[in-house]
Write a protein that holds these residues in place. Structure first.
Motif, PDB file in Angstrom:
ATOM      1  N   MET A   1       0.861  -1.193   0.000  1.00  0.00           N
ATOM      2  CA  MET A   1       0.000   0.000   0.000  1.00  0.00           C
ATOM      3  C   MET A   1       0.898   1.244   0.000  1.00  0.00           C
ATOM      4  N   THR A   2       0.607   2.171  -0.899  1.00  0.00           N
ATOM      5  CA  THR A   2       1.472   3.336  -1.071  1.00  0.00           C
ATOM      6  C   THR A   2       1.377   4.292   0.116  1.00  0.00           C
ATOM      7  N   ALA A   3       2.535   4.733   0.572  1.00  0.00           N
ATOM      8  CA  ALA A   3       2.549   5.718   1.659  1.00  0.00           C
ATOM      9  C   ALA A   3       2.188   7.086   1.099  1.00  0.00           C
ATOM     10  N   LEU A   4       1.357   7.813   1.829  1.00  0.00           N
ATOM     11  CA  LEU A   4       1.047   9.184   1.408  1.00  0.00           C
ATOM     12  C   LEU A   4       1.997  10.166   2.071  1.00  0.00           C
ATOM     13  N   ALA A   5       2.575   9.750   3.185  1.00  0.00           N
ATOM     14  CA  ALA A   5       3.552  10.606   3.865  1.00  0.00           C
ATOM     15  C   ALA A   5       4.372   9.741   4.821  1.00  0.00           C
ATOM     16  N   ARG A   6       5.542  10.243   5.154  1.00  0.00           N
ATOM     17  CA  ARG A   6       6.407   9.585   6.126  1.00  0.00           C
ATOM     18  C   ARG A   6       6.889  10.617   7.120  1.00  0.00           C
ATOM     19  N   THR A   7       7.027  10.202   8.358  1.00  0.00           N
ATOM     20  CA  THR A   7       7.604  11.061   9.388  1.00  0.00           C
ATOM     21  C   THR A   7       8.810  10.285   9.931  1.00  0.00           C
ATOM     22  N   PRO A   8       9.566  10.837  10.874  1.00  0.00           N
ATOM     23  CA  PRO A   8      10.706  10.065  11.371  1.00  0.00           C
ATOM     24  C   PRO A   8      10.306   8.666  11.872  1.00  0.00           C
ATOM     25  N   SER A   9       9.137   8.521  12.492  1.00  0.00           N
ATOM     26  CA  SER A   9       8.768   7.230  13.083  1.00  0.00           C
ATOM     27  C   SER A   9       7.582   6.538  12.432  1.00  0.00           C
ATOM     28  N   LEU A  10       6.870   7.242  11.559  1.00  0.00           N
ATOM     29  CA  LEU A  10       5.595   6.702  11.066  1.00  0.00           C
ATOM     30  C   LEU A  10       5.487   6.720   9.547  1.00  0.00           C
ATOM     31  N   ILE A  11       4.694   5.777   9.046  1.00  0.00           N
ATOM     32  CA  ILE A  11       4.249   5.814   7.648  1.00  0.00           C
ATOM     33  C   ILE A  11       2.755   6.104   7.678  1.00  0.00           C
ATOM     34  N   ASP A  72       3.738   2.176  12.632  1.00  0.00           N
ATOM     35  CA  ASP A  72       5.001   2.353  13.350  1.00  0.00           C
ATOM     36  C   ASP A  72       6.116   1.728  12.512  1.00  0.00           C
ATOM     37  N   LYS A  73       7.066   2.572  12.063  1.00  0.00           N
ATOM     38  CA  LYS A  73       8.129   2.064  11.184  1.00  0.00           C
ATOM     39  C   LYS A  73       8.917   0.936  11.852  1.00  0.00           C
ATOM     40  N   ALA A  74       9.147   1.085  13.159  1.00  0.00           N
ATOM     41  CA  ALA A  74      10.020   0.136  13.846  1.00  0.00           C
ATOM     42  C   ALA A  74       9.410  -1.258  13.919  1.00  0.00           C
ATOM     43  N   SER A  75       8.092  -1.347  14.189  1.00  0.00           N
ATOM     44  CA  SER A  75       7.471  -2.652  14.411  1.00  0.00           C
ATOM     45  C   SER A  75       6.514  -3.074  13.307  1.00  0.00           C
ATOM     46  N   GLY A  76       6.083  -2.124  12.484  1.00  0.00           N
ATOM     47  CA  GLY A  76       5.082  -2.433  11.454  1.00  0.00           C
ATOM     48  C   GLY A  76       3.671  -2.461  12.010  1.00  0.00           C
ATOM     49  N   ALA A  77       3.511  -2.179  13.314  1.00  0.00           N
ATOM     50  CA  ALA A  77       2.181  -2.244  13.934  1.00  0.00           C
ATOM     51  C   ALA A  77       1.366  -0.998  13.619  1.00  0.00           C
ATOM     52  N   LEU A  78       0.035  -1.146  13.719  1.00  0.00           N
ATOM     53  CA  LEU A  78      -0.840   0.019  13.554  1.00  0.00           C
ATOM     54  C   LEU A  78      -0.709   0.855  14.830  1.00  0.00           C
ATOM     55  N   LEU A 100      -3.926   7.954  18.759  1.00  0.00           N
ATOM     56  CA  LEU A 100      -2.774   7.060  18.860  1.00  0.00           C
ATOM     57  C   LEU A 100      -3.183   5.841  19.679  1.00  0.00           C
ATOM     58  N   ALA A 101      -2.809   4.665  19.227  1.00  0.00           N
ATOM     59  CA  ALA A 101      -3.198   3.429  19.911  1.00  0.00           C
ATOM     60  C   ALA A 101      -2.524   3.328  21.274  1.00  0.00           C
ATOM     61  N   ALA A 102      -3.144   2.545  22.143  1.00  0.00           N
ATOM     62  CA  ALA A 102      -2.552   2.300  23.465  1.00  0.00           C
ATOM     63  C   ALA A 102      -1.146   1.725  23.255  1.00  0.00           C
ATOM     64  N   GLY A 103      -0.199   2.185  24.034  1.00  0.00           N
ATOM     65  CA  GLY A 103       1.169   1.688  23.887  1.00  0.00           C
ATOM     66  C   GLY A 103       2.024   2.581  22.995  1.00  0.00           C
ATOM     67  N   PHE A 104       1.396   3.564  22.317  1.00  0.00           N
ATOM     68  CA  PHE A 104       2.162   4.444  21.425  1.00  0.00           C
ATOM     69  C   PHE A 104       2.117   5.901  21.871  1.00  0.00           C
ATOM     70  N   ARG A 107       5.366   9.593  22.913  1.00  0.00           N
ATOM     71  CA  ARG A 107       6.630   9.503  22.162  1.00  0.00           C
ATOM     72  C   ARG A 107       6.682  10.519  21.027  1.00  0.00           C
ATOM     73  N   GLY A 108       5.747  11.457  21.061  1.00  0.00           N
ATOM     74  CA  GLY A 108       5.747  12.487  20.022  1.00  0.00           C
ATOM     75  C   GLY A 108       5.077  12.049  18.731  1.00  0.00           C
ATOM     76  N   LEU A 109       4.473  10.857  18.725  1.00  0.00           N
ATOM     77  CA  LEU A 109       3.913  10.336  17.475  1.00  0.00           C
ATOM     78  C   LEU A 109       2.651  11.077  17.057  1.00  0.00           C
ATOM     79  N   GLY A 110       1.841  11.494  18.059  1.00  0.00           N
ATOM     80  CA  GLY A 110       0.643  12.267  17.733  1.00  0.00           C
ATOM     81  C   GLY A 110       1.026  13.564  17.040  1.00  0.00           C
ATOM     82  N   THR A 111       2.063  14.194  17.533  1.00  0.00           N
ATOM     83  CA  THR A 111       2.540  15.450  16.943  1.00  0.00           C
ATOM     84  C   THR A 111       3.059  15.201  15.526  1.00  0.00           C
TER      85      THR A 111
END
Ligand SMILES: CC(C)(COP(=O)(O)OP(=O)(O)OC[C@H]1O[C@@H](n2cnc3c(N)ncnc32)[C@H](O)[C@@H]1OP(=O)(O)O)[C@@H](O)C(=O)NCCC(=O)NCCS
Length: 184
Positions: A1-11, A72-78, A100-104, A107-111
């Motif tokens: 599935m094509t990424a529409l954007a990437r951030t340091p930690s997320l696709i 999550d780039k590191a784990s591939g999890a949603l 943001l899912a529980a456990g995430f 870490r600045g991911l929402g931002t």
């Protein structure tokens, strides 16, 4: 599935059927949905809401809704979801939302996710103005809006009956030119 954007930690990419279980876990989580106007959703309600997300994955001009999965780039999890809503209007307004899912958390991911979606809103959709609304008790969400350079334009006091109580809301907004100046 094509990424529409990437951030340091997320696709950021459209949802696929394989995301359903993790998405339903988010939508059915009472803690995650505490300050939202909906939820926790039953599995049946989540199926319906997920179908809307699956259908709302195209960043095409004129679309009124864009829902993207955060991977999550590191784990591939949603790790969550971010959306743009109500963009198909003559005034070029849109609204952003994120979970943001529980456990995430924390870490600045929402931002990161909101910042990336805001760029899509202004660049891919050509929006003039993006707003965001949160329950006044949702300090983490309000902080994200402030970190994105949004201006607090309203504090509605006890304006909505949600989940058995009167709740207050904060409304934030940023104009395209303010956003462009902030990233220069
Ligand atoms: C709101 C939410 C998206 C925040 O996601 P997150 O990835 O944990 O947020 P970040 O890590 O990017 O942190 C954002 C800021 O909020 C701050 N923050 C986090 N939790 C906080 C809390 N409980 N109280 C005050 N500030 C808080 C962080 O410290 C950070 O600010 P800082 O960089 O100045 O330290 C997440 O809590 C969530 O999904 N909640 C449930 C769904 C929801 O409410 N969505 C928003 C709907 S409007």
């Amino acid at each position: 599935m094509t990424a529409l954007a990437r951030t340091p930690s997320l696709i950021l990419r459209p949802f696929t059927d394989a995301d359903f279980e993790a998405a339903a876990a988010m939508m059915g989580d009472p803690a995650l949905t505490r300050f939202l106007h909906w939820g926790p959703r039953t599995p049946e309600q989540s199926r319906e809401a997920f179908a809307k997300r699956r259908a709302g994955g195209a960043a095409v001009p004129g679309a009124d809704y864009l829902a993207l999965a955060l991977v999550d780039k590191a784990s591939g999890a949603l790790a969550g979801e971010v959306s743009l809503m109500q963009m198909a209007n003559a005034d070029g307004n849109g609204e952003i939302g994120y979970i943001l899912a529980a456990g995430f958390h924390g870490r600045g991911l929402g931002t990161e996710a909101a910042r990336a979606m805001m760029a899509l809103g202004f660049e891919a959709f050509g929006l003039r103005r993006i707003t965001a609304t949160c329950d006044a008790r949702n300090a983490a969400s309000a902080r994200i809006m402030e970190k994105l350079g949004m201006r607090r334009e309203a504090h509605f006091v006890k304006n909505a009956w949600v989940k058995g109580e009167w709740t207050s809301a904060l409304v934030y907004a940023v104009l395209a030119e303010e956003w462009r100046a902030s990233i220069d």
